[in-house]
Enzyme design. Structure first.
Site, mmCIF file in Angstrom:
data_model
loop_
_atom_site.group_PDB
_atom_site.id
_atom_site.type_symbol
_atom_site.label_atom_id
_atom_site.label_comp_id
_atom_site.label_asym_id
_atom_site.label_seq_id
_atom_site.Cartn_x
_atom_site.Cartn_y
_atom_site.Cartn_z
ATOM 1 N N LYS A 9 4.065 8.014 5.719
ATOM 2 C CA LYS A 9 3.232 7.813 4.525
ATOM 3 C C LYS A 9 2.637 9.048 3.828
ATOM 4 O O LYS A 9 2.784 10.060 4.606
ATOM 5 C CB LYS A 9 2.030 6.749 4.940
ATOM 6 C CG LYS A 9 2.674 5.584 5.594
ATOM 7 C CD LYS A 9 1.426 4.754 6.051
ATOM 8 C CE LYS A 9 2.007 3.377 6.624
ATOM 9 N NZ LYS A 9 0.801 2.530 7.024
ATOM 10 N N PHE A 57 -6.810 -6.767 0.273
ATOM 11 C CA PHE A 57 -6.528 -5.317 0.440
ATOM 12 C C PHE A 57 -5.350 -4.807 -0.194
ATOM 13 O O PHE A 57 -5.188 -3.447 -0.082
ATOM 14 C CB PHE A 57 -6.386 -5.191 1.946
ATOM 15 C CG PHE A 57 -5.328 -5.668 2.924
ATOM 16 C CD1 PHE A 57 -4.092 -5.106 2.575
ATOM 17 C CD2 PHE A 57 -5.344 -7.015 3.390
ATOM 18 C CE1 PHE A 57 -2.835 -5.806 3.100
ATOM 19 C CE2 PHE A 57 -4.183 -7.437 3.882
ATOM 20 C CZ PHE A 57 -3.086 -6.915 3.977
ATOM 21 N N ARG A 85 8.399 1.794 17.663
ATOM 22 C CA ARG A 85 7.277 0.915 17.335
ATOM 23 C C ARG A 85 6.248 1.394 18.472
ATOM 24 O O ARG A 85 5.083 1.929 18.150
ATOM 25 C CB ARG A 85 7.163 -0.717 17.356
ATOM 26 C CG ARG A 85 7.874 -1.281 16.202
ATOM 27 C CD ARG A 85 7.120 -1.506 15.079
ATOM 28 N NE ARG A 85 6.023 -2.196 15.170
ATOM 29 C CZ ARG A 85 5.235 -2.504 14.178
ATOM 30 N NH1 ARG A 85 5.272 -1.905 12.994
ATOM 31 N NH2 ARG A 85 4.142 -3.481 14.562
ATOM 32 N N THR A 91 -1.528 0.043 15.179
ATOM 33 C CA THR A 91 -1.827 0.235 13.734
ATOM 34 C C THR A 91 -3.170 1.029 13.770
ATOM 35 O O THR A 91 -3.230 1.910 12.780
ATOM 36 C CB THR A 91 -1.603 -1.175 13.183
ATOM 37 O OG1 THR A 91 -0.408 -1.527 13.354
ATOM 38 C CG2 THR A 91 -1.804 -0.925 11.361
ATOM 39 N N ARG A 102 0.467 7.931 16.103
ATOM 40 C CA ARG A 102 -0.862 7.415 15.338
ATOM 41 C C ARG A 102 -2.006 8.058 16.531
ATOM 42 O O ARG A 102 -3.079 8.386 16.012
ATOM 43 C CB ARG A 102 -1.062 5.974 15.336
ATOM 44 C CG ARG A 102 -0.170 5.431 14.208
ATOM 45 C CD ARG A 102 -0.090 4.151 13.920
ATOM 46 N NE ARG A 102 0.415 3.645 12.736
ATOM 47 C CZ ARG A 102 1.483 2.738 12.841
ATOM 48 N NH1 ARG A 102 1.484 1.919 13.778
ATOM 49 N NH2 ARG A 102 2.091 2.358 11.884
ATOM 50 N N ASN A 112 -2.740 5.794 8.265
ATOM 51 C CA ASN A 112 -2.252 5.676 9.630
ATOM 52 C C ASN A 112 -0.828 6.487 9.845
ATOM 53 O O ASN A 112 -0.213 6.132 10.849
ATOM 54 C CB ASN A 112 -2.296 4.434 10.499
ATOM 55 C CG ASN A 112 -1.537 3.369 9.708
ATOM 56 O OD1 ASN A 112 -0.742 3.755 8.796
ATOM 57 N ND2 ASN A 112 -1.382 2.114 10.305
ATOM 58 N N HIS A 115 4.865 4.204 9.011
ATOM 59 C CA HIS A 115 5.169 2.907 8.955
ATOM 60 C C HIS A 115 6.684 2.585 9.893
ATOM 61 O O HIS A 115 7.479 3.506 9.490
ATOM 62 C CB HIS A 115 5.426 2.070 7.609
ATOM 63 C CG HIS A 115 6.083 0.695 7.318
ATOM 64 N ND1 HIS A 115 5.422 -0.373 7.846
ATOM 65 C CD2 HIS A 115 7.408 0.702 7.260
ATOM 66 C CE1 HIS A 115 6.374 -1.350 7.576
ATOM 67 N NE2 HIS A 115 7.711 -0.715 7.431
#
Length: 149
Positions: A9, A57, A85, A91, A102, A112, A115
Site C-alpha cells: 500500500k 469507511f 497471510r 490486519t 505488519r 497497515n 494487502h
C-alpha cells in the site's frame, strides 16, 4: 501451484519497504510472476473493494489507497495464499506478532502496509482485476526443483 495477489500500500511504498517485503517472500521460496507499480485508478479500487462500497469507511479507505503509488504483484508457490497471510500478520498491527510484516512495519489499522488475498477464490478474482493473463509469467527458478520436489 497456487497463486495469490499482494499489494504493498502507499504507506509501504512511501516508507521504502518494497524491497524488504519482496525479499521476505522470495526468501520463503515464493516466485514473483507479475508486478505493477503506480497509482491505482479509482475504477480499479472500486472493483477490488466492491464488497466495501456501501460501508461508511470506504471513502476514506479509497482516498488512502489512491493517495500514492502501490506495488501490486502475484506470487506463486505451494500454499502461498495461507502462508502469505501468516507472513503479513493480523490486519490490526497492535495484534500482529513481531516478525510479521505488519508486526514489524505497520503503524495503524488504516495504514497497515500490505494487502493479500484471503482465499484462493479471492486471489483469482483480484489477480483478474489487476492483471491480464498475458501479464502472468511462467518460468523456472534455478532452485525450484529443490524447494518443491
Amino acid at each position: 501451484m497456487e497463486r495469490t495477489f499482494v499489494m504493498i500500500k502507499p504507506d509501504g511504498v512511501q516508507r521504502g519497504l518494497v524491497g524488504e517485503i519482496l525479499s521476505r517472500f522470495e526468501n520463503k521460496g515464493f516466485k514473483i510472476v507479475a508486478g505493477k507499480f503506480g497509482v491505482l485508478a479509482e475504477s480499479i479500487v472500486d472493483k477490488h473493494y466492491e464488497e466495501h462500497l456501501a460501508k461508511p469507511f470506504y471513502p476514506g479507505m479509497k482516498a488512502y489507497i489512491t493517495s500514492g503509488p502501490v506495488f501490486r504483484f502475484v506470487l506463486e508457490g505451494d500454499n502461498v495464499v495461507a502462508t502469505v497471510r501468516k507472513m503479513n500478520g493480523a490486519t490490526n498491527p497492535t495484534e500482529a506478532n513481531p516478525g510479521t510484516i505488519r508486526g514489524d512495519y505497520a503503524l495503524s489499522i488504516g495504514k497497515n502496509v500490505i494487502h493479500a488475498a484471503d482465499s484462493p477464490e479471492s486471489a483469482a478474482r483480484e489477480i483478474g482485476i489487476h492483471f491480464t493473463p498475458a501479464e502472468l509469467v511462467s518460468y523456472t527458478k534455478i532452485d525450484e526443483s529443490e524447494l518443491y520436489e
